[in-house]
Design a protein around this motif. Structure first.
Motif, PDB file in Angstrom:
ATOM      1  N   PRO A 156       0.797  -1.236   0.000  1.00  0.00           N
ATOM      2  CA  PRO A 156       0.000   0.000   0.000  1.00  0.00           C
ATOM      3  C   PRO A 156       0.827   1.283   0.000  1.00  0.00           C
ATOM      4  O   PRO A 156       0.457   2.258  -0.663  1.00  0.00           O
ATOM      5  CB  PRO A 156      -0.850  -0.113   1.271  1.00  0.00           C
ATOM      6  N   ASP A 157       1.950   1.309   0.689  1.00  0.00           N
ATOM      7  CA  ASP A 157       2.804   2.498   0.683  1.00  0.00           C
ATOM      8  C   ASP A 157       3.374   2.761  -0.707  1.00  0.00           C
ATOM      9  O   ASP A 157       3.439   3.899  -1.162  1.00  0.00           O
ATOM     10  CB  ASP A 157       3.945   2.356   1.697  1.00  0.00           C
ATOM     11  N   SER A 176       0.428   3.743  -3.064  1.00  0.00           N
ATOM     12  CA  SER A 176      -0.129   5.062  -2.743  1.00  0.00           C
ATOM     13  C   SER A 176       0.714   6.184  -3.325  1.00  0.00           C
ATOM     14  O   SER A 176       0.179   7.209  -3.765  1.00  0.00           O
ATOM     15  CB  SER A 176      -0.298   5.242  -1.238  1.00  0.00           C
ATOM     16  N   GLU A 177       2.034   6.015  -3.343  1.00  0.00           N
ATOM     17  CA  GLU A 177       2.900   7.023  -3.963  1.00  0.00           C
ATOM     18  C   GLU A 177       2.585   7.150  -5.448  1.00  0.00           C
ATOM     19  O   GLU A 177       2.516   8.260  -5.982  1.00  0.00           O
ATOM     20  CB  GLU A 177       4.369   6.664  -3.764  1.00  0.00           C
ATOM     21  N   GLU A 205      -0.837   8.826  -5.821  1.00  0.00           N
ATOM     22  CA  GLU A 205      -0.727  10.246  -5.471  1.00  0.00           C
ATOM     23  C   GLU A 205      -0.143  11.052  -6.637  1.00  0.00           C
ATOM     24  O   GLU A 205      -0.657  12.113  -6.984  1.00  0.00           O
ATOM     25  CB  GLU A 205       0.165  10.379  -4.232  1.00  0.00           C
ATOM     26  N   LYS A 207      -2.081  12.611  -0.365  1.00  0.00           N
ATOM     27  CA  LYS A 207      -1.367  11.440   0.139  1.00  0.00           C
ATOM     28  C   LYS A 207      -2.246  10.564   1.025  1.00  0.00           C
ATOM     29  O   LYS A 207      -2.249   9.342   0.903  1.00  0.00           O
ATOM     30  CB  LYS A 207      -0.120  11.881   0.897  1.00  0.00           C
ATOM     31  N   ASN A 231      -5.526  10.205   1.112  1.00  0.00           N
ATOM     32  CA  ASN A 231      -6.546   9.495   0.323  1.00  0.00           C
ATOM     33  C   ASN A 231      -5.928   8.393  -0.534  1.00  0.00           C
ATOM     34  O   ASN A 231      -6.501   7.313  -0.677  1.00  0.00           O
ATOM     35  CB  ASN A 231      -7.323  10.464  -0.560  1.00  0.00           C
ATOM     36  N   ALA A 232      -4.763   8.672  -1.097  1.00  0.00           N
ATOM     37  CA  ALA A 232      -4.076   7.663  -1.917  1.00  0.00           C
ATOM     38  C   ALA A 232      -3.715   6.451  -1.069  1.00  0.00           C
ATOM     39  O   ALA A 232      -3.860   5.305  -1.523  1.00  0.00           O
ATOM     40  CB  ALA A 232      -2.830   8.269  -2.556  1.00  0.00           C
ATOM     41  N   LEU A 233      -3.269   6.695   0.161  1.00  0.00           N
ATOM     42  CA  LEU A 233      -2.932   5.583   1.047  1.00  0.00           C
ATOM     43  C   LEU A 233      -4.175   4.775   1.398  1.00  0.00           C
ATOM     44  O   LEU A 233      -4.149   3.542   1.399  1.00  0.00           O
ATOM     45  CB  LEU A 233      -2.248   6.088   2.315  1.00  0.00           C
ATOM     46  N   GLN A 234      -5.282   5.435   1.687  1.00  0.00           N
ATOM     47  CA  GLN A 234      -6.517   4.728   2.018  1.00  0.00           C
ATOM     48  C   GLN A 234      -7.000   3.880   0.840  1.00  0.00           C
ATOM     49  O   GLN A 234      -7.410   2.726   1.030  1.00  0.00           O
ATOM     50  CB  GLN A 234      -7.610   5.716   2.435  1.00  0.00           C
ATOM     51  N   SER A 269      -5.151   2.595  -1.568  1.00  0.00           N
ATOM     52  CA  SER A 269      -4.251   1.449  -1.744  1.00  0.00           C
ATOM     53  C   SER A 269      -4.402   0.437  -0.611  1.00  0.00           C
ATOM     54  O   SER A 269      -4.274  -0.763  -0.837  1.00  0.00           O
ATOM     55  CB  SER A 269      -2.803   1.911  -1.876  1.00  0.00           C
ATOM     56  N   GLN A 270      -4.700   0.908   0.612  1.00  0.00           N
ATOM     57  CA  GLN A 270      -4.896  -0.018   1.730  1.00  0.00           C
ATOM     58  C   GLN A 270      -6.151  -0.874   1.528  1.00  0.00           C
ATOM     59  O   GLN A 270      -6.204  -2.012   1.984  1.00  0.00           O
ATOM     60  CB  GLN A 270      -5.009   0.748   3.046  1.00  0.00           C
TER      61      GLN A 270
END
Length: 156
Positions: A36-37, A40-41, A44, A51, A53-56, A58-59
């Motif tokens: 997810p990290d 998310s990059e 983003e 950042k 929202n992108a992490l959420q 991908s999680q």
């Protein structure tokens, strides 16, 4: 008492099954905590998404999408255990027959724990960190006490 047809002999788990299940577990954990990290990059940058929202995103999606790749590994491990002498063609047919219901079941089990749980864990972990940092900052600030001469002095 023993039921008819029941055997007291235990079945040995083949090493290939252990290997496949170990691979499966590494894929699930990696897709839930590492991937997810990374994703998310990418989200983003490519989608101009904040950042957080992108992490959420991908999680939620990484653990679920990974089940499409993990399920065949799971099925193959089970097949080696249950049918050690099956041919390559029989294993492929077994995969095709059992893929859909197993992947649906795995997604149903993984999504609440790793997708929704991952977002919730990140939220609560960050909130707790912010609280601790704020508390530490408040403890490090000097406390002012009023003296009798109407002026203030700092007390460390």
């Amino acid at each position: 008492t023993q039921f008819s047809g029941a055997s007291s002999a235990t079945k040995v788990v083949p090493l290939v099954t252990y290997g496949l299940w170990g691979l499966r577990d590494c894929m699930v954990i990696g897709s839930s905590f590492v991937l997810p990290d990374i994703v998310s990059e990418f989200i983003e940058k490519q989608g101009s998404i904040p950042k957080k929202n992108a992490l959420q995103i991908s999680q939620v999606f990484c653990p679920v999408v990974t089940q499409l790749f993990v399920t065949p590994v799971q099925i193959l491990g089970l097949d080696f255990y249950n049918r050690p002498m099956a041919s390559l063609r029989e294993r492929f047919q077994f995969q095709c027959t059992h893929f859909s219901p197993i992947v649906v079941a795995r997604i149903g089990r993984i999504a609440p724990a790793y997708s929704i749980g991952g977002v919730g864990n990140t939220y609560f972990r960050n909130a707790w960190r912010e609280y601790l940092l704020l508390r530490k900052q408040q403890q490090q600030q000097p406390t002012y006490h009023r003296q009798q001469s109407s002026s203030y002095c700092a007390v460390s």
